[in-house]
Design a protein around this motif. Structure first.
Motif, mmCIF file in Angstrom:
data_model
loop_
_atom_site.group_PDB
_atom_site.id
_atom_site.type_symbol
_atom_site.label_atom_id
_atom_site.label_comp_id
_atom_site.label_asym_id
_atom_site.label_seq_id
_atom_site.Cartn_x
_atom_site.Cartn_y
_atom_site.Cartn_z
ATOM 1 N N GLY A 185 -22.367 62.905 21.047
ATOM 2 C CA GLY A 185 -22.906 64.201 20.626
ATOM 3 C C GLY A 185 -23.703 64.910 21.699
ATOM 4 N N ASP A 186 -23.425 64.599 22.977
ATOM 5 C CA ASP A 186 -24.282 65.155 24.030
ATOM 6 C C ASP A 186 -24.167 66.678 24.148
ATOM 7 O OD1 ASP A 186 -21.749 64.528 24.841
ATOM 8 O OD2 ASP A 186 -22.283 64.011 26.885
ATOM 9 N N GLU A 187 -22.973 67.216 23.867
ATOM 10 C CA GLU A 187 -22.839 68.672 23.942
ATOM 11 C C GLU A 187 -23.722 69.365 22.899
ATOM 12 O OE1 GLU A 187 -18.728 70.826 24.947
ATOM 13 O OE2 GLU A 187 -18.574 68.674 24.587
ATOM 14 N N GLN A 188 -23.705 68.839 21.673
ATOM 15 C CA GLN A 188 -24.536 69.411 20.616
ATOM 16 C C GLN A 188 -26.018 69.225 20.938
ATOM 17 O OE1 GLN A 188 -21.817 67.607 20.162
ATOM 18 N NE2 GLN A 188 -20.785 68.046 18.217
ATOM 19 N N ALA A 189 -26.361 68.073 21.537
ATOM 20 C CA ALA A 189 -27.761 67.815 21.908
ATOM 21 C C ALA A 189 -28.218 68.838 22.950
ATOM 22 C CB ALA A 189 -27.918 66.397 22.447
ATOM 23 N N GLU A 190 -27.326 69.168 23.903
ATOM 24 C CA GLU A 190 -27.675 70.159 24.927
ATOM 25 C C GLU A 190 -27.838 71.547 24.317
ATOM 26 O OE1 GLU A 190 -25.032 69.915 28.359
ATOM 27 O OE2 GLU A 190 -25.080 67.732 28.206
ATOM 28 N N GLN A 191 -26.969 71.861 23.356
ATOM 29 C CA GLN A 191 -27.098 73.171 22.697
ATOM 30 C C GLN A 191 -28.406 73.263 21.916
ATOM 31 O OE1 GLN A 191 -23.446 73.259 20.483
ATOM 32 N NE2 GLN A 191 -22.211 73.494 22.329
ATOM 33 N N ALA A 192 -28.757 72.164 21.249
ATOM 34 C CA ALA A 192 -30.020 72.140 20.496
ATOM 35 C C ALA A 192 -31.204 72.288 21.450
ATOM 36 C CB ALA A 192 -30.129 70.845 19.694
ATOM 37 N N ALA A 193 -31.099 71.659 22.637
ATOM 38 C CA ALA A 193 -32.179 71.747 23.629
ATOM 39 C C ALA A 193 -32.331 73.194 24.115
ATOM 40 C CB ALA A 193 -31.903 70.808 24.796
#
Lengths: 218, 157
Positions: free
Chosen positions: A114-122
């Motif tokens: 889920g790193d892409e979603q984590a980056e978007q959340a960041a």
């Protein structure tokens, strides 16, 4: 709450000691007693007293180094110098432990891919961190990044970050955490109405991995 | 890889090959890497599938390799990995210790990666996250790593 950590942090209560500590930390290199005394505006013996108290508590580390290039007889003994210790201390009243949860969540993000979603959340979180009327330096200082300016290799000004606020997590999950941190910083820029692309990764050992090109953020 | 190496989609990655390889070779702790053909933008030639790109190198210690991967110009390229590579569900990097002077083969690397995938991290095949120190005297061996084994599903793996 860890009572040892509280004792360590509590020694920064003295305003002169805190000023000495903050000066040494802000330099990012070895600092001698004379230099610290001059910077803070106190006598050398008082600066030395506080520096050694900070070493005793584990907040600074001391070493010996020649401060001049002179050698041989008459060049004097090496001077005692100080720099920030590597450890970190946390005090929360009442006790809170967000770090353990953050480590578990980081692992879960890795496992889920889920790193892409984590980056978007960041990125979204970064936008919310930038307060109205603040400048980039102010936001970064308030979040503990310890920004400082430096000339880049091409002569253009850079803002570098002396401290990584996510150090423990960045050691365990460097790619996830550094990528999230970059997006957090880009979000801050967006929140400030600046060009998000002014932030990029340019890691250095012992510092935060993000650097800003100054031309785009002033 | 998302597309063939010489396609426009991979151009950014191919352009980074030479500077990053130079950075690796100049990095503290670098010992050796398996080079590919066709000049500075060459990549390792292998028989493990067309969409697989392989990095294979020897380093003096865990920390020197870690510093190169995560604390050098390599990190910014790694951060863009999704532009060029598809996600792998299985582990795609592995490390193990070798005696000083030993030059490992790619078959050896693939065998270690297979071990990591079937048995999980062990002293014979491990990762940064589940690291195992050098056998015997710590810090005397060489850490070796195959990185970038990121195929499109990589059915041959």
């Amino acid at each position: 709450m860890n009572s040892d950590d509280l004792d360590t942090v509590a020694i920064l209560h003295d305003p002169v000691r805190r000023a000495v500590y903050e000066y040494v930390v802000s330099q990012g290199r070895d600092v001698g007693r004379n230099e610290a005394a001059e910077a803070v505006g106190v006598q050398r013996t008082l600066a030395a007293f506080h520096l050694d108290k900070l070493v005793e508590a584990g907040l600074l580390e001391a070493g010996f180094r020649r401060l001049t290039d002179r050698r041989g007889p008459g060049s004097g003994r090496p001077a005692k110098v100080y720099h920030r210790a590597r450890g970190e201390w946390q005090v929360s009243v009442p006790a809170r432990d967000y770090r353990t949860l953050a480590r578990v969540l980081a692992e879960a993000v890795d496992l889920l891919g889920g790193d892409e979603q984590a980056e978007q959340a960041a990125r979204r979180a970064g936008r919310a961190l930038a307060g109205v009327g603040e400048d980039l330096g102010g936001v970064l200082r308030r979040r503990g990044y310890e920004p400082y300016e430096e000339d880049g290799p091409d002569g253009h000004g850079l803002v570098r970050l002396r401290n990584c606020p996510f150090h423990v997590l960045a050691e365990e999950h460097p790619l996830l955490v550094c990528s999230m941190n970059l997006e957090l910083c880009r979000g801050m820029l967006e929140g400030l109405g600046a060009d998000a692309e002014a932030a990029r990764l340019d890691p250095r050992r012992g510092e935060c991995c993000v650097v800003f090109s100054k031309d785009n953020v002033d | 890889m998302r597309a063939p190496k010489h396609s426009p989609e991979l151009a950014g990655f191919v352009a980074a090959l030479d500077p990053i390889n130079r950075l690796a070779e100049a990095a503290p702790g670098f010992v050796w890497r398996l080079k590919g053909g066709d000049g500075p933008q060459g990549t390792v030639e292998h028989g493990y599938g067309d969409h697989l790109l392989i990095n294979f190198s020897v380093w003096e210690s865990r920390d020197t390799l870690w510093d190169f991967i995560y604390r050098s110009g390599h990190l910014a390229v790694l951060q863009r990995r999704r532009e060029w590579f598809l996600r792998m569900a299985e582990p795609y990097t592995v490390m193990w210790w070798i005696p000083e002077g030993h030059v490992p083969t790619l078959a050896e690397g693939m065998e270690r990666l297979g071990r990591l995938r079937t048995q999980g991290p062990t002293p014979e095949a491990f990762t940064f996250k589940d690291f195992h120190g050098a056998p015997g005297a710590p810090g005397t061996g060489d850490a070796e790593e195959t990185e970038g084994v990121r195929g499109a599903g990589a059915p041959s793996m």
